[in-house]
Write an enzyme that holds these catalytic residues in place. Structure first.
Site, PDB file in Angstrom:
ATOM      1  N   LYS A 182       0.624  -1.353  -0.212  1.00 53.87           N
ATOM      2  CA  LYS A 182       0.289  -0.238  -0.048  1.00 53.87           C
ATOM      3  C   LYS A 182       0.674   1.392   0.236  1.00 53.87           C
ATOM      4  O   LYS A 182       1.152   1.894   1.462  1.00 53.87           O
ATOM      5  CB  LYS A 182      -0.950  -0.044   1.249  1.00 53.87           C
ATOM      6  CG  LYS A 182      -1.912   1.280   0.753  1.00 53.87           C
ATOM      7  CD  LYS A 182      -3.067   1.531   2.399  1.00 53.87           C
ATOM      8  CE  LYS A 182      -1.921   2.477   2.628  1.00 53.87           C
ATOM      9  NZ  LYS A 182      -2.223   4.071   2.140  1.00 53.87           N
ATOM     10  N   GLU A 257       9.565   1.739  10.386  1.00 50.81           N
ATOM     11  CA  GLU A 257      10.808   2.333  10.943  1.00 50.81           C
ATOM     12  C   GLU A 257       9.737   3.684  10.998  1.00 50.81           C
ATOM     13  O   GLU A 257       9.045   4.033  10.296  1.00 50.81           O
ATOM     14  CB  GLU A 257      11.054   2.548   9.395  1.00 50.81           C
ATOM     15  CG  GLU A 257      12.650   3.419   9.590  1.00 50.81           C
ATOM     16  CD  GLU A 257      12.304   4.600   8.823  1.00 50.81           C
ATOM     17  OE1 GLU A 257      12.283   5.607   9.582  1.00 50.81           O
ATOM     18  OE2 GLU A 257      12.683   4.826   7.310  1.00 50.81           O
ATOM     19  N   CYS A 291      12.691  11.746   7.388  1.00 49.15           N
ATOM     20  CA  CYS A 291      13.023  11.203   9.521  1.00 49.15           C
ATOM     21  C   CYS A 291      13.886  11.152   9.487  1.00 49.15           C
ATOM     22  O   CYS A 291      14.242  11.441  10.977  1.00 49.15           O
ATOM     23  CB  CYS A 291      12.227   9.649   9.457  1.00 49.15           C
ATOM     24  SG  CYS A 291      12.820   8.731   8.145  1.00 49.15           S
TER      25      CYS A 291
END
Length: 483
Positions: A182, A257, A291
């Site tokens: 997805k 993550e 991130c």
């Protein structure tokens, strides 16, 4: 340099038509879909299918049916197919760069270099790991074997849409698993091209499947599905907690993550010009939507004002504007919602008393439309303040003074996150501090990103790894056969 006016960033870009990819076939869906918006213009450039739990069921059925043959396929054949996937992505690199610029607003030069360029390097590294991997070993009277885990559900974010797909799908397939992906509904177009490339490379039907949709529907269906043995998720910490909670009902393996709040610790002996150049580039990389972005710069208190002036000068060289222009360094953020979120953090930083060095709230001059924010630097930042502690996910750098190594390490570690960090300074000094930092990766003096090294975090930055042997083993089960 002043911002440049934004243009119609998707006008000359051929965009794929989003459709589910199930059992080797494109599955178009008629009716209402989710709008994909070019953040530079506000233009709707595509409509992505709003998938359902039933679509996930069909994809899982296809993946489960394909697993027996794929998991026993000779490794050399799986490797050959992944090499063809890498070649296919390289052939379409310019198209992928343009598509990613259209869907998330990344500057075309960065899209070409990183978004569309790095995936082939990541595939090459994953292939090397698979080729060198020891699949079985003798321990006493036991043979320890590693086997594919089964059907893998992969849920990827919008900020590095193709790279994150490759980071999950390719190692999973090399390990002998089948996959249901997805991608983010914000940036689904590059994933659509990836699906086409897998088919053209000869990946068998059912081995790779793609279901578009929202996290609340398709993501939850993947995390909950009893036919999925593992879910690998990259995204916010809040969403990752939800994935883990839903997946717990079937006790499937979960690899997460998640967010980060990386600090660059500038040591007293560091080359300040180099630290500022590298620090600002890594704080504002991908518009700060990474991130691992170095969003906190810790500097010796006595050097604080000098560093701030150097940052002011360095920031003046950045050009914000139309992401399709080669000279653009910073495009819009990926969505209007993200622009509003980042703008609120900038306003919060001002309200809390941080010193605004450059940038500030609202859009840059001349960019009154599109999801643009002013790239911003705050100085004299309290390490306990909101902008120093929460993940902003935009081009906002906080400069925090410190006194002594112990305080630098304490501030660096005083966060719920532990994804990455960086240090500028003498090698031995930096290495000693790196061993004290509670993060999954520490970069010293701008060390080059290594696709063979594991990437992942401590604490609320997650519990899994991507890349290298550690990332490959996420997709394997361990069996002991004793005689």
């Amino acid at each position: 340099m002043s911002p440049t006016a934004s243009g119609n960033s998707s006008a000359q870009t051929h965009l794929p038509v989003p459709a589910h990819w199930i059992d080797g076939h494109s599955v178009p869906v008629e009716g209402h879909g989710l709008a994909v918006v070019n953040p530079a213009t506000g233009e709707v450039i595509a409509s992505v299918p709003e998938g359902t739990a039933e679509d996930v069921d069909r994809a899982v059925d296809a993946a489960a049916a394909a697993f027996a043959d794929w998991s026993t396929t000779d490794l050399a054949h799986r490797i050959a197919l992944m090499r063809r996937v890498a070649e296919g992505l390289q052939t379409r690199q310019e198209e992928l760069a343009a598509v990613i610029t259209a869907e998330i607003g990344a500057p075309i030069s960065f899209s070409r270099l990183a978004h569309a360029g790095f995936p082939a390097e990541a595939i090459a590294a994953a292939i090397t790991v698979a080729e060198e991997y020891v699949w079985s070993e003798e321990v006493g009277n036991s043979t320890i074997v590693r086997e594919p885990i089964g059907v893998v559900g992969a849920i990827t974010p919008w900020n590095f849409p193709l790279q994150q797909v490759v980071n999950k799908v390719v190692p999973a397939l090399l390990a002998g698993n089948t996959v249901v992906l997805k991608p983010s509904e914000v940036s689904p177009l590059s994933a659509q091209i990836f699906a086409e490339v897998t088919a053209q490379a000869g990946v068998p039907a059912g081995v790779f499947n793609l279901v578009h949709g929202t996290g609340a529907v398709v993501g939850e269906a993947i995390a909950r599905h009893s036919g999925i043995a593992m879910v690998s998720f990259t995204g916010s910490t809040m969403a990752g907690k939800r994935v883990a909670a839903v997946a717990a009902d079937t006790v499937k393996r979960v690899s997460l993550e998640l967010g980060g709040k990386a600090a660059l610790v500038v040591l007293p002996e560091a080359d300040l010009d180099e630290a500022v150049s590298q620090g600002l580039a890594n704080a504002w990389v991908n518009g700060g939507q990474a991130c691992g972005a170095w969003t906190r710069m810790l500097v010796p208190a006595e050097a604080h004002d000098r560093v701030v002036e150097k940052l002011r000068e360095a920031a003046a060289a950045y050009t914000t504007g139309d992401p399709t222009r080669e000279e653009t360094d910073l495009g819009p953020l990926a969505s209007e919602a993200q622009r509003r979120r980042v703008n609120e953090y900038i306003e919060k930083g001002i309200a809390d008393g941080a010193t605004l060095v450059v940038g500030g709230p609202d859009r840059p001059e001349g960019l009154e439309t599109g999801a643009y924010v002013k790239p911003t630097i705050f100085a004299d930042v309290d390490p306990d303040s909101t902008i120093a502690r929460e993940e902003i996910f935009g081009p906002v750098l906080t400069v925090i003074p410190y006194t002594g190594d112990d305080q630098a390490v304490a501030i660096t570690n005083d966060t719920v996150y532990g994804l990455s960090a960086a240090i500028a300074g003498d090698g031995d000094h930096a290495l000693a501090l790196a061993r004290q930092i509670r993060a999954g990766q520490v970069i010293i003096n701008g060390g080059q990103y290594n696709f063979m090294a594991p990437w992942g975090g401590y604490k609320q930055s997650g519990n899994g790894r991507e890349n290298g042997r550690a990332g490959f083993e996420e997709y394997l089960e361990t069996k002991a056969i004793s005689v």
